[in-house]
Write a protein that holds these residues in place. Structure first.
Motif, PDB file in Angstrom:
ATOM      1  N   HIS A  76       0.676  -1.279   0.162  1.00  0.00           N
ATOM      2  CA  HIS A  76      -0.077  -0.002  -0.100  1.00  0.00           C
ATOM      3  C   HIS A  76       0.921   1.400   0.044  1.00  0.00           C
ATOM      4  CE1 HIS A  76       0.494   0.411   4.445  1.00  0.00           C
ATOM      5  NE2 HIS A  76      -0.078   1.599   4.198  1.00  0.00           N
ATOM      6  N   PRO A  77       1.991   1.524   0.621  1.00  0.00           N
ATOM      7  CA  PRO A  77       2.723   2.574   0.571  1.00  0.00           C
ATOM      8  C   PRO A  77       3.328   3.038  -0.720  1.00  0.00           C
ATOM      9  CG  PRO A  77       3.646   1.503   2.180  1.00  0.00           C
ATOM     10  CD  PRO A  77       2.593   0.452   1.505  1.00  0.00           C
ATOM     11  N   ALA A  78       3.607   1.830  -1.763  1.00  0.00           N
ATOM     12  CA  ALA A  78       4.018   2.039  -2.894  1.00  0.00           C
ATOM     13  C   ALA A  78       2.803   2.554  -3.843  1.00  0.00           C
ATOM     14  CB  ALA A  78       4.719   0.851  -3.709  1.00  0.00           C
ATOM     15  N   VAL A  79       1.593   1.926  -3.613  1.00  0.00           N
ATOM     16  CA  VAL A  79       0.459   2.495  -4.521  1.00  0.00           C
ATOM     17  C   VAL A  79       0.021   3.882  -3.860  1.00  0.00           C
ATOM     18  CG1 VAL A  79      -1.912   1.877  -4.764  1.00  0.00           C
ATOM     19  CG2 VAL A  79      -0.302  -0.061  -4.571  1.00  0.00           C
ATOM     20  N   ILE A  80       0.027   4.209  -2.821  1.00  0.00           N
ATOM     21  CA  ILE A  80      -0.351   5.656  -2.317  1.00  0.00           C
ATOM     22  C   ILE A  80       0.689   6.397  -2.957  1.00  0.00           C
ATOM     23  CG2 ILE A  80      -0.277   7.239  -0.388  1.00  0.00           C
ATOM     24  CD1 ILE A  80      -1.712   4.961   1.270  1.00  0.00           C
ATOM     25  N   GLU A  85       1.385  10.862  -6.757  1.00  0.00           N
ATOM     26  CA  GLU A  85       2.540  11.426  -7.619  1.00  0.00           C
ATOM     27  C   GLU A  85       1.993  11.378  -9.001  1.00  0.00           C
ATOM     28  OE1 GLU A  85       4.838  13.694  -6.476  1.00  0.00           O
ATOM     29  OE2 GLU A  85       4.452  12.951  -4.357  1.00  0.00           O
ATOM     30  N   GLY A  86       1.217  10.235  -9.227  1.00  0.00           N
ATOM     31  CA  GLY A  86       1.107   9.907 -10.642  1.00  0.00           C
ATOM     32  C   GLY A  86      -0.398  10.249 -11.255  1.00  0.00           C
ATOM     33  N   PHE A  95      -8.437   8.600  -3.796  1.00  0.00           N
ATOM     34  CA  PHE A  95      -8.616   7.607  -2.630  1.00  0.00           C
ATOM     35  C   PHE A  95      -9.307   6.133  -3.062  1.00  0.00           C
ATOM     36  CE2 PHE A  95     -11.061   5.807   0.800  1.00  0.00           C
ATOM     37  CZ  PHE A  95     -10.223   5.645   1.864  1.00  0.00           C
ATOM     38  N   ALA A  96     -10.407   6.375  -3.805  1.00  0.00           N
ATOM     39  CA  ALA A  96     -10.900   5.015  -4.259  1.00  0.00           C
ATOM     40  C   ALA A  96      -9.968   4.474  -5.222  1.00  0.00           C
ATOM     41  CB  ALA A  96     -12.359   5.411  -5.042  1.00  0.00           C
ATOM     42  N   MET A  97      -9.386   5.069  -6.097  1.00  0.00           N
ATOM     43  CA  MET A  97      -8.501   4.509  -6.946  1.00  0.00           C
ATOM     44  C   MET A  97      -7.171   3.687  -6.168  1.00  0.00           C
ATOM     45  SD  MET A  97      -6.103   5.846 -10.205  1.00  0.00           S
ATOM     46  CE  MET A  97      -7.671   5.994 -11.231  1.00  0.00           C
ATOM     47  N   ALA A  98      -6.645   4.527  -5.114  1.00  0.00           N
ATOM     48  CA  ALA A  98      -5.630   3.953  -4.192  1.00  0.00           C
ATOM     49  C   ALA A  98      -6.306   2.758  -3.443  1.00  0.00           C
ATOM     50  CB  ALA A  98      -5.161   4.919  -3.386  1.00  0.00           C
ATOM     51  N   MET A  99      -7.303   2.633  -2.911  1.00  0.00           N
ATOM     52  CA  MET A  99      -7.868   1.553  -2.110  1.00  0.00           C
ATOM     53  C   MET A  99      -7.906   0.341  -3.290  1.00  0.00           C
ATOM     54  SD  MET A  99      -8.547   2.317   1.102  1.00  0.00           S
ATOM     55  CE  MET A  99     -10.088   1.542   1.526  1.00  0.00           C
ATOM     56  N   THR A 100      -8.552   0.629  -4.214  1.00  0.00           N
ATOM     57  CA  THR A 100      -8.865  -0.464  -5.354  1.00  0.00           C
ATOM     58  C   THR A 100      -7.586  -1.134  -5.863  1.00  0.00           C
ATOM     59  OG1 THR A 100     -10.971   0.637  -5.958  1.00  0.00           O
ATOM     60  CG2 THR A 100      -9.862  -1.105  -7.259  1.00  0.00           C
ATOM     61  N   ILE A 103      -5.759  -3.054  -2.755  1.00  0.00           N
ATOM     62  CA  ILE A 103      -6.265  -4.521  -2.565  1.00  0.00           C
ATOM     63  C   ILE A 103      -6.065  -5.242  -3.928  1.00  0.00           C
ATOM     64  CG2 ILE A 103      -8.632  -5.576  -2.363  1.00  0.00           C
ATOM     65  CD1 ILE A 103      -9.291  -3.279  -0.865  1.00  0.00           C
ATOM     66  N   LEU A 104      -6.283  -5.070  -4.933  1.00  0.00           N
ATOM     67  CA  LEU A 104      -5.884  -5.825  -6.061  1.00  0.00           C
ATOM     68  C   LEU A 104      -4.486  -6.414  -6.256  1.00  0.00           C
ATOM     69  CD1 LEU A 104      -8.006  -4.223  -8.971  1.00  0.00           C
ATOM     70  CD2 LEU A 104      -8.654  -6.154  -7.696  1.00  0.00           C
ATOM     71  N   SER A 105      -3.593  -5.444  -6.019  1.00  0.00           N
ATOM     72  CA  SER A 105      -2.114  -5.621  -5.945  1.00  0.00           C
ATOM     73  C   SER A 105      -1.750  -6.443  -4.716  1.00  0.00           C
ATOM     74  CB  SER A 105      -1.297  -4.102  -5.899  1.00  0.00           C
ATOM     75  OG  SER A 105      -1.607  -3.298  -6.808  1.00  0.00           O
TER      76      SER A 105
END
Length: 131
Positions: A76-80, A85-86, A95-100, A103-105
């Motif tokens: 999760h830190p890498a995804v956030i 940044e991206g 936020f929804a994109m980061a959560m999804t 979890i998928l990752s």
């Protein structure tokens, strides 16, 4: 039962709101209130589950989600960082994109790395770590 489902939905909503406001706000009062409300909902959920005898129904799901927690913790830190940044947008969509994506990752990481490595570990040891 309907009451159990309602408490579970309320818990999921409260946890999402807590994570969202933590993502956006630095106000400690919001964090305390959200954490306390999550505690109350989770406590109510445990009481309801113990009184209704529904614990066995959720055993497989509980075990699977428990297995995903380490992968989620790692990824999760890498995804956030990737999301903050991206992507050109902020707020609820980010936020929804980061959560999804987190979890998928985590699911992908668990099934492609962690689970196969646990099988290798068990073959080396000659028995499963947990019996």
């Amino acid at each position: 039962s309907r009451l159990l489902a309602s408490v579970m939905v309320a818990g999921a909503i409260l946890m999402s709101l807590h994570a969202y406001y933590f993502y956006l706000s630095r106000n400690p009062a919001i964090h305390v209130l959200a954490s306390l409300s999550i505690f109350v909902v989770v406590l109510a959920l445990f009481v309801l589950l113990s009184r209704t005898g529904q614990v066995r129904r959720f055993e497989k799901l509980d075990k699977y989600l428990g297995n995903l927690t380490y992968a989620l913790y790692l990824i999760h830190p890498a995804v956030i960082l990737l999301i903050t940044e991206g992507v050109p947008f902020r707020g609820a969509p980010a936020f929804a994109m980061a959560m999804t994506l987190s979890i998928l990752s985590a699911v992908l990481l668990y099934h492609t790395v962690e689970f196969p490595l646990m099988a290798v570990r068990d073959r080396i040891r000659g028995r499963p770590l947990y019996v």
